[in-house]
Scaffold this active site. Structure first.
Site, PDB file in Angstrom:
ATOM      1  N   VAL A  33       1.730   6.587  13.289  1.00 27.81           N
ATOM      2  CA  VAL A  33       0.746   5.206  12.643  1.00 27.81           C
ATOM      3  C   VAL A  33       1.073   4.324  13.259  1.00 27.81           C
ATOM      4  O   VAL A  33       1.104   3.035  13.498  1.00 27.81           O
ATOM      5  CB  VAL A  33       0.718   5.582  11.304  1.00 27.81           C
ATOM      6  CG1 VAL A  33      -0.119   4.144  10.738  1.00 27.81           C
ATOM      7  CG2 VAL A  33       0.183   7.083  11.361  1.00 27.81           C
ATOM      8  N   GLY A  34       2.894   3.702  13.360  1.00 20.75           N
ATOM      9  CA  GLY A  34       3.245   3.394  13.612  1.00 20.75           C
ATOM     10  C   GLY A  34       3.275   2.829  15.226  1.00 20.75           C
ATOM     11  O   GLY A  34       3.410   1.250  15.343  1.00 20.75           O
TER      12      GLY A  34
ATOM     13  N   GLY B 117       6.519   5.811   7.938  1.00 26.37           N
ATOM     14  CA  GLY B 117       5.807   6.510   8.731  1.00 26.37           C
ATOM     15  C   GLY B 117       6.206   7.367   9.448  1.00 26.37           C
ATOM     16  O   GLY B 117       7.286   6.872  10.275  1.00 26.37           O
ATOM     17  N   SER B 118       5.215   7.781  10.409  1.00 24.69           N
ATOM     18  CA  SER B 118       4.600   8.447  11.308  1.00 24.69           C
ATOM     19  C   SER B 118       4.437   7.381  12.811  1.00 24.69           C
ATOM     20  O   SER B 118       4.329   6.793  12.536  1.00 24.69           O
ATOM     21  CB  SER B 118       3.888   9.207  11.854  1.00 24.69           C
ATOM     22  OG  SER B 118       2.391   8.416  11.583  1.00 24.69           O
ATOM     23  N   THR B 119       5.768   8.222  13.293  1.00 24.59           N
ATOM     24  CA  THR B 119       5.966   7.217  15.175  1.00 24.59           C
ATOM     25  C   THR B 119       3.896   7.170  15.139  1.00 24.59           C
ATOM     26  O   THR B 119       3.819   5.478  15.836  1.00 24.59           O
ATOM     27  CB  THR B 119       6.596   7.713  15.366  1.00 24.59           C
ATOM     28  OG1 THR B 119       7.355   8.194  15.043  1.00 24.59           O
ATOM     29  CG2 THR B 119       6.365   7.297  17.474  1.00 24.59           C
TER      30      THR B 119
ATOM     31  N   LYS C 251       0.763  -1.839  -0.366  1.00 22.35           N
ATOM     32  CA  LYS C 251       0.028  -0.060   0.365  1.00 22.35           C
ATOM     33  C   LYS C 251       0.921   0.952   0.042  1.00 22.35           C
ATOM     34  O   LYS C 251       1.674   1.944   1.548  1.00 22.35           O
ATOM     35  CB  LYS C 251      -1.073  -0.382   1.042  1.00 22.35           C
ATOM     36  CG  LYS C 251      -1.549   1.390   1.224  1.00 22.35           C
ATOM     37  CD  LYS C 251      -2.377   1.919   2.092  1.00 22.35           C
ATOM     38  CE  LYS C 251      -1.356   3.101   2.656  1.00 22.35           C
ATOM     39  NZ  LYS C 251      -1.587   4.506   1.759  1.00 22.35           N
TER      40      LYS C 251
ATOM     41  N   GLU D 218       9.296  16.169  15.321  1.00 24.12           N
ATOM     42  CA  GLU D 218       9.619  16.391  13.679  1.00 24.12           C
ATOM     43  C   GLU D 218       8.853  16.971  13.075  1.00 24.12           C
ATOM     44  O   GLU D 218       7.759  17.101  13.209  1.00 24.12           O
ATOM     45  CB  GLU D 218       9.124  14.343  13.518  1.00 24.12           C
ATOM     46  CG  GLU D 218       9.930  14.625  12.159  1.00 24.12           C
ATOM     47  CD  GLU D 218       9.694  13.120  11.700  1.00 24.12           C
ATOM     48  OE1 GLU D 218       8.628  12.639  11.992  1.00 24.12           O
ATOM     49  OE2 GLU D 218      10.527  12.222  10.342  1.00 24.12           O
TER      50      GLU D 218
ATOM     51  N   GLU E  32      10.123   1.669  10.471  1.00 22.54           N
ATOM     52  CA  GLU E  32      11.193   2.745  10.276  1.00 22.54           C
ATOM     53  C   GLU E  32      10.306   4.303  10.607  1.00 22.54           C
ATOM     54  O   GLU E  32       9.758   4.428   9.804  1.00 22.54           O
ATOM     55  CB  GLU E  32      11.637   3.089   9.023  1.00 22.54           C
ATOM     56  CG  GLU E  32      12.802   3.836   9.060  1.00 22.54           C
ATOM     57  CD  GLU E  32      13.838   3.892   7.982  1.00 22.54           C
ATOM     58  OE1 GLU E  32      13.526   2.823   7.037  1.00 22.54           O
ATOM     59  OE2 GLU E  32      13.863   4.872   7.817  1.00 22.54           O
TER      60      GLU E  32
ATOM     61  N   CYS F 253      13.167  11.262   6.739  1.00 21.19           N
ATOM     62  CA  CYS F 253      12.597  10.745   8.638  1.00 21.19           C
ATOM     63  C   CYS F 253      14.569  10.781   8.902  1.00 21.19           C
ATOM     64  O   CYS F 253      14.981  11.229  10.122  1.00 21.19           O
ATOM     65  CB  CYS F 253      12.883   9.594   8.160  1.00 21.19           C
ATOM     66  SG  CYS F 253      13.625   8.414   7.288  1.00 21.19           S
TER      67      CYS F 253
HETATM   68  P1  NDP Z   1       1.869   8.145   8.070  1.00 22.18           P
HETATM   69  O1  NDP Z   1       2.311   7.547   8.635  1.00 22.18           O
HETATM   70  O2  NDP Z   1       0.094   8.939   8.684  1.00 22.18           O
HETATM   71  O3  NDP Z   1       2.023   7.744   6.520  1.00 22.18           O
HETATM   72  C1  NDP Z   1       2.300   6.990   6.340  1.00 22.18           C
HETATM   73  C2  NDP Z   1       1.865   5.808   5.174  1.00 22.18           C
HETATM   74  O4  NDP Z   1       1.070   4.749   6.480  1.00 22.18           O
HETATM   75  C3  NDP Z   1       1.069   6.411   4.604  1.00 22.18           C
HETATM   76  O5  NDP Z   1       0.962   5.112   2.994  1.00 22.18           O
HETATM   77  C4  NDP Z   1      -0.208   6.051   5.262  1.00 22.18           C
HETATM   78  O6  NDP Z   1      -1.608   6.112   4.155  1.00 22.18           O
HETATM   79  C5  NDP Z   1      -0.513   4.991   6.020  1.00 22.18           C
HETATM   80  N1  NDP Z   1      -1.398   4.819   6.980  1.00 22.18           N
HETATM   81  C6  NDP Z   1      -1.671   6.228   7.478  1.00 22.18           C
HETATM   82  N2  NDP Z   1      -2.721   5.777   8.659  1.00 22.18           N
HETATM   83  C7  NDP Z   1      -2.608   4.274   8.529  1.00 22.18           C
HETATM   84  C8  NDP Z   1      -3.233   2.929   9.726  1.00 22.18           C
HETATM   85  N3  NDP Z   1      -4.194   3.441  10.153  1.00 22.18           N
HETATM   86  N4  NDP Z   1      -2.956   2.159   9.478  1.00 22.18           N
HETATM   87  C9  NDP Z   1      -1.932   1.019   8.943  1.00 22.18           C
HETATM   88  N5  NDP Z   1      -1.066   2.657   7.464  1.00 22.18           N
HETATM   89  C10 NDP Z   1      -1.766   4.119   7.650  1.00 22.18           C
HETATM   90  O7  NDP Z   1       2.211   9.912   7.601  1.00 22.18           O
HETATM   91  P2  NDP Z   1       1.550  11.388   7.451  1.00 22.18           P
HETATM   92  O8  NDP Z   1       1.863  10.835   5.753  1.00 22.18           O
HETATM   93  O9  NDP Z   1       0.205  11.486   7.573  1.00 22.18           O
HETATM   94  O10 NDP Z   1       2.604  12.061   7.911  1.00 22.18           O
HETATM   95  C11 NDP Z   1       2.556  12.526   9.560  1.00 22.18           C
HETATM   96  C12 NDP Z   1       3.888  12.625   9.739  1.00 22.18           C
HETATM   97  O11 NDP Z   1       4.906  11.726   9.721  1.00 22.18           O
HETATM   98  C13 NDP Z   1       5.081  13.816   9.152  1.00 22.18           C
HETATM   99  O12 NDP Z   1       5.175  14.881   9.470  1.00 22.18           O
HETATM  100  C14 NDP Z   1       5.803  12.993   9.472  1.00 22.18           C
HETATM  101  O13 NDP Z   1       6.609  13.582  10.529  1.00 22.18           O
HETATM  102  C15 NDP Z   1       6.417  11.232  10.011  1.00 22.18           C
HETATM  103  N6  NDP Z   1       6.225  10.585   8.147  1.00 22.18           N
HETATM  104  C16 NDP Z   1       7.807  10.125   8.642  1.00 22.18           C
HETATM  105  C17 NDP Z   1       8.140   9.199   7.800  1.00 22.18           C
HETATM  106  C18 NDP Z   1       9.317   8.037   7.325  1.00 22.18           C
HETATM  107  O14 NDP Z   1      10.071   8.539   6.194  1.00 22.18           O
HETATM  108  N7  NDP Z   1       9.875   7.921   8.607  1.00 22.18           N
HETATM  109  C19 NDP Z   1       7.970   9.531   5.537  1.00 22.18           C
HETATM  110  C20 NDP Z   1       6.717  10.099   6.072  1.00 22.18           C
HETATM  111  C21 NDP Z   1       5.925  10.649   7.277  1.00 22.18           C
HETATM  112  P3  NDP Z   1      -2.257   7.170   4.020  1.00 22.18           P
HETATM  113  O15 NDP Z   1      -1.302   8.589   2.875  1.00 22.18           O
HETATM  114  O16 NDP Z   1      -3.449   6.920   2.831  1.00 22.18           O
HETATM  115  O17 NDP Z   1      -2.701   8.332   5.088  1.00 22.18           O
END
Ligand code: NDP
Length: 496
Positions: free
Chosen positions: A242-243, A238-240, A185, A392, A260, A294
């Protein structure tokens, strides 16, 4: 400042998702992606549903359990991964343009990332054939111990928008090399190059059902993958926030996780640093990908004695950085990915000022009708307990804090819930190594920043994640370990 554009496609491209070897739309409808630089629609993707995830997981499960991938000789998997890498090389221009239109990153940078991604695909193809277990011939003359590495099964791979094709390449070829099947996804903002990768893998000869791609929102698509009982492992970037929710959801079947997550990465400049080299590295480290990275070097910790000299150099270099149309070859910094990210960045800058930070540069959005541009921003006199030093930002914002001793630098560097990366600038090997050893981070750069190669593992300490991707961990992360004891002698009866 007003930005002029060099041209974007006349109409968006309509794309389909991939489930069990079939490309299709979704009953959930469609999502339109606008270029964050130009404000025009560039792609239309299916808005996937939980039912789509069920179908994709079922296809991945059938392929994994039914054979035709995990049971292939590794050289056959390696050949397909290598062929896919060859095709990426031949399509770099097309892929880079799509990546830039959806993400906003400069076109030259997209090209560099896609070239870097091919290195990962080639490297992983080699690992398909070198991943191996162990034998123990020291258990006594009657017993032989075998340690097998087996593919973990069906992997759910959830990726973000900041490095869509590159982050995919840090994971997908390793997952395939291990013999797993997968449901991907991508972020709904940047799904197009992941869908292109699906087409490339088909052309490379990947059997159907091995890779399935469901596009759409985190809720429901990401959530359905993480909670699915037939998914054996989730790799999430992605974000901590959602992690952490992925950890909770994965409890349903205690699936394996690789995470990560975020970072608040210190850049420590020692009094003996080469200030010209450091200043350029600092500007690159915080402005790369408009700070949406990140491992962004967002916290500058500088020795008090050199604070003014270094800050002056950083401000001078930063004022020369071109912000604007990512299709323009002279652009270094493109737009922010979407409006809510931009608002978040501006909010954090505002809070940084309100808490006592001195705004030395930037702090405003650029005057453009459609594009989402934030001027490179520097805040000085930032105290370690201020929000701008803790959270962040994910934008082109540098927070400067001065320190008086090596001990204080170490203390401030580690005063964070995160532990993703750190950068040290110093010409003194002793203090650089002392600092490197004390810093709690998965990656440390000394006299350089945000660089590396497929050989190096990536991942975080503390709340920056779990597990390691790429390097020698790349494939083994996606395996289970099975211990086997073989007895070849006469049995000593247990029943007497
Ligand atoms: P998210 O963590 O929300 O998104 C990352 C991925 O997870 C996207 O594909 C997202 O889909 C998906 N996702 C969202 N909610 C869920 C869930 N409940 N269960 C499973 N998957 C989910 O990051 P954001 O795009 O909202 O960015 C927010 C903040 O996160 C940034 O400001 C930054 O601080 C951090 N971030 C860190 C990253 C890194 O490389 N470590 C990368 C991106 C963000 P969808 O986009 O459809 O919500």
């Amino acid at each position: 400042m007003t930005i002029s554009f060099t041209g974007v496609p006349a109409s968006p491209t309509r794309l389909e998702q991939l489930i069990g070897g079939k490309w299709s739309s979704s009953a959930g409808g469609e999502i339109v992606r606008n270029s964050p630089a130009h404000g025009v629609a560039v792609s239309i993707i299916p808005q996937g549903t939980a039912e789509d995830v069920d179908l994709a997981v079922a296809a991945a499960r059938r392929r994994f359990d039914g054979g035709g991938w995990s049971d292939l000789p590794a050289n056959r998997r390696a050949a397909i991964i290598r062929r896919a890498a060859d095709i990426i090389v031949s399509e770099i221009d097309e892929l880079s343009l799509i990546e830039t239109l959806e993400s906003g990153k400069p076109l030259w940078q997209s090209k560099a990332e896609i070239e870097g991604a091919t290195e990962l695909w080639y490297y992983a193809s080699g690992q398909a054939q070198t991943v191996h277990g162990e034998t123990f011939n020291n258990l006594g003359s009657d017993q032989l111990g075998l340690v097998l590495r087996e593919p973990v099964g069906v992997v759910g791979l959830i990726t973000p928008w900041n490095f869509p094709f590159f982050i995919l390449a840090e994971r997908l070829p390793f997952i395939l090399a291990a013999g797993c099947t997968v449901v991907v996804k991508p972020s709904e903002h940047t799904s197009a190059t992941t869908l292109s990768m699906g087409k490339i893998l088909e052309r490379a000869g990947l059997p159907e059902g091995v890779v399935n791609i469901v596009t759409g929102f985190g809720d429901p698509v990401g959530q359905a993958i993480v909670a699915h009982k037939d998914v054996d492992m989730v790799s999430f970037t992605g974000s901590t926030r959602v992690g952490r929710s992925a950890v909770m959801a994965s409890a349903a079947n205690l699936k394996k996780l690789s995470l990560e997550l975020g970072g608040k990465n210190p850049v420590v400049v020692m009094p003996d640093a080469d200030l010209d080299k450091a200043a350029d590295g600092i500007v690159y480290g915080v402005l790369h990908n408009a700070g949406q990275c990140c491992v962004s070097g967002s916290r500058l910790l500088v020795a008090k004695d050199i604070e003014k000299a270094l800050t002056d150099k950083v401000l001078t270099l930063m004022s020369r950085v071109n912000v604007g149309d990512p299709l323009n070859p002279g652009t270094r910094v493109g737009p922010i990915v979407n409006r809510s990210q931009l608002d978040r960045i501006m909010g954090l800058i505002g809070e940084g000022k309100a808490e006592g930070g001195d705004l030395l540069q930037g702090g405003f959005t650029l005057d453009n009708t459609e594009g989402l541009f934030v001027a490179p921003t520097v805040l000085a006199n930032v105290k370690p307990d201020m929000k701008i030093a803790k959270e962040e930002v994910f934008g082109p914002v540098l927070a400067i804090t001065a320190f008086s001793s090596l001990g204080e630098a170490i203390q401030i560097a580690n005063d964070t819930d995160y532990g993703l990366s750190a950068t040290i600038w110093s010409t003194n090997l002793d203090s650089s190594l002392a600092l490197m050893r004390k810093i709690k981070a998965g990656r440390v750069w000394i006299n350089t920043t945000i660089t590396g190669g497929p050989e190096m593992p990536i991942g975080g300490y503390k709340e920056s994640g779990l597990g390691r991707e790429t390097g020698m961990s790349g494939v083994s992360e996606y395996t289970e370990v099975k211990s086997v004891i073989v007895d070849q002698g006469a049995r000593t009866p247990w029943v007497i």
